[in-house]
Design an enzyme around this catalytic site. Structure first.
Site, short mmCIF file in Angstrom:
data_model
loop_
_atom_site.label_atom_id
_atom_site.label_comp_id
_atom_site.label_asym_id
_atom_site.label_seq_id
_atom_site.Cartn_x
_atom_site.Cartn_y
_atom_site.Cartn_z
N GLY A 107 41.21 36.78 48.73
CA GLY A 107 41.76 38.12 48.75
C GLY A 107 40.73 39.26 49.09
CB CYS B 238 36.41 40.55 41.85
SG CYS B 238 36.32 42.02 42.73
CG LEU B 239 35.43 38.30 47.74
CD1 LEU B 239 35.89 38.53 49.00
CD2 LEU B 239 34.33 37.23 47.67
CG HIS C 249 41.87 40.52 41.88
ND1 HIS C 249 41.13 40.03 40.85
CD2 HIS C 249 41.22 41.10 42.91
CE1 HIS C 249 39.87 40.44 41.38
NE2 HIS C 249 40.10 40.98 42.45
CD GLU C 250 42.46 41.16 46.73
OE1 GLU C 250 42.23 42.18 46.77
OE2 GLU C 250 42.07 39.95 46.22
CG HIS D 113 40.45 45.23 44.46
ND1 HIS D 113 39.37 45.99 43.99
CD2 HIS D 113 40.51 44.21 44.53
CE1 HIS D 113 38.42 44.76 43.92
NE2 HIS D 113 39.19 43.73 44.14
CD GLN E 253 37.84 43.58 47.28
OE1 GLN E 253 38.77 43.16 47.59
NE2 GLN E 253 36.71 43.12 46.49
ZN LIG Z 1 38.40 41.72 43.77
#
Ligand SMILES: [Zn+2]
Length: 169
Positions: free
Chosen positions: A45, A92-93, A134-135, A138, A50
């Site tokens: 995701g 998380c990226l 999670h997204e 963000h 991000q």
């Molecule tokens: Zn994330």
């Protein structure tokens, strides 16, 4: 086109994302780039903040590109339902190298627009429910570390600060 993924500490990640007013060619390109960037990472995701764009858009694909039906790109998402509770490891990226156990509702229903501007809903349980939350977090300037208790959160933040100081973040 791949876009660089911002990391914890970048101010865009702590700004609430803006609602998308119109699906312009720029928005379509952004969505394509987000999908490409998510697959390349690889991740399941990615949210627009991000990649440095403070707009309410996320992409999710639990199949990592193997199943076209598993790809979701949603604009202006909002929760319709949230229920139950699950405790699982999450990463998380934007916080590479760190994971933690995060409590999340077990099932969610999310409503938003697809890339053509049509309204649709996604119902998810387990990992999909977790990814959706999670997204959407963000888009509300909330990272998974913000959902941890003080000590676990501080431990990660301290390690990240140390890495940043050493020029390794
Ligand atoms: Zn994330």
């Amino acid at each position: 086109m791949l876009r660089p993924i911002l990391r914890l500490g970048d101010s865009i990640l702590s700004e609430p994302a803006r609602t998308v007013d119109a699906i312009t060619p720029e928005i379509e390109t952004l969505i394509d780039d987000m999908i490409e960037t998510m697959y390349a990472a690889p991740g399941i995701g990615l949210a627009a903040p991000q990649v440095g764009v403070s707009l309410k858009i996320f992409v999710i694909d639990l199949s990592l590109g193997k199943d076209p039906a598993a790809l979701h790109a949603m604009i202006n998402p909002q929760f319709v339902e949230r229920e139950g509770m699950q405790l699982e490891e999450e990463g998380c990226l934007s916080i590479p190298g760190f994971t933690a156990t995060v409590a999340r509702p077990k099932r969610v229903v999310v409503k938003g627009l697809n890339r053509h501007g049509d309204e649709y809903t996604i119902e998810g349980t387990g990992l999909l429910a977790r990814a959706l939350q999670h997204e959407i977090d963000h888009l509300n300037s909330c990272l998974f570390v913000d959902r941890l208790r003080g000590i676990s959160r501080d431990l990660i933040l301290r390690k990240v600060r140390k890495l940043a100081k050493a020029g390794k973040w």
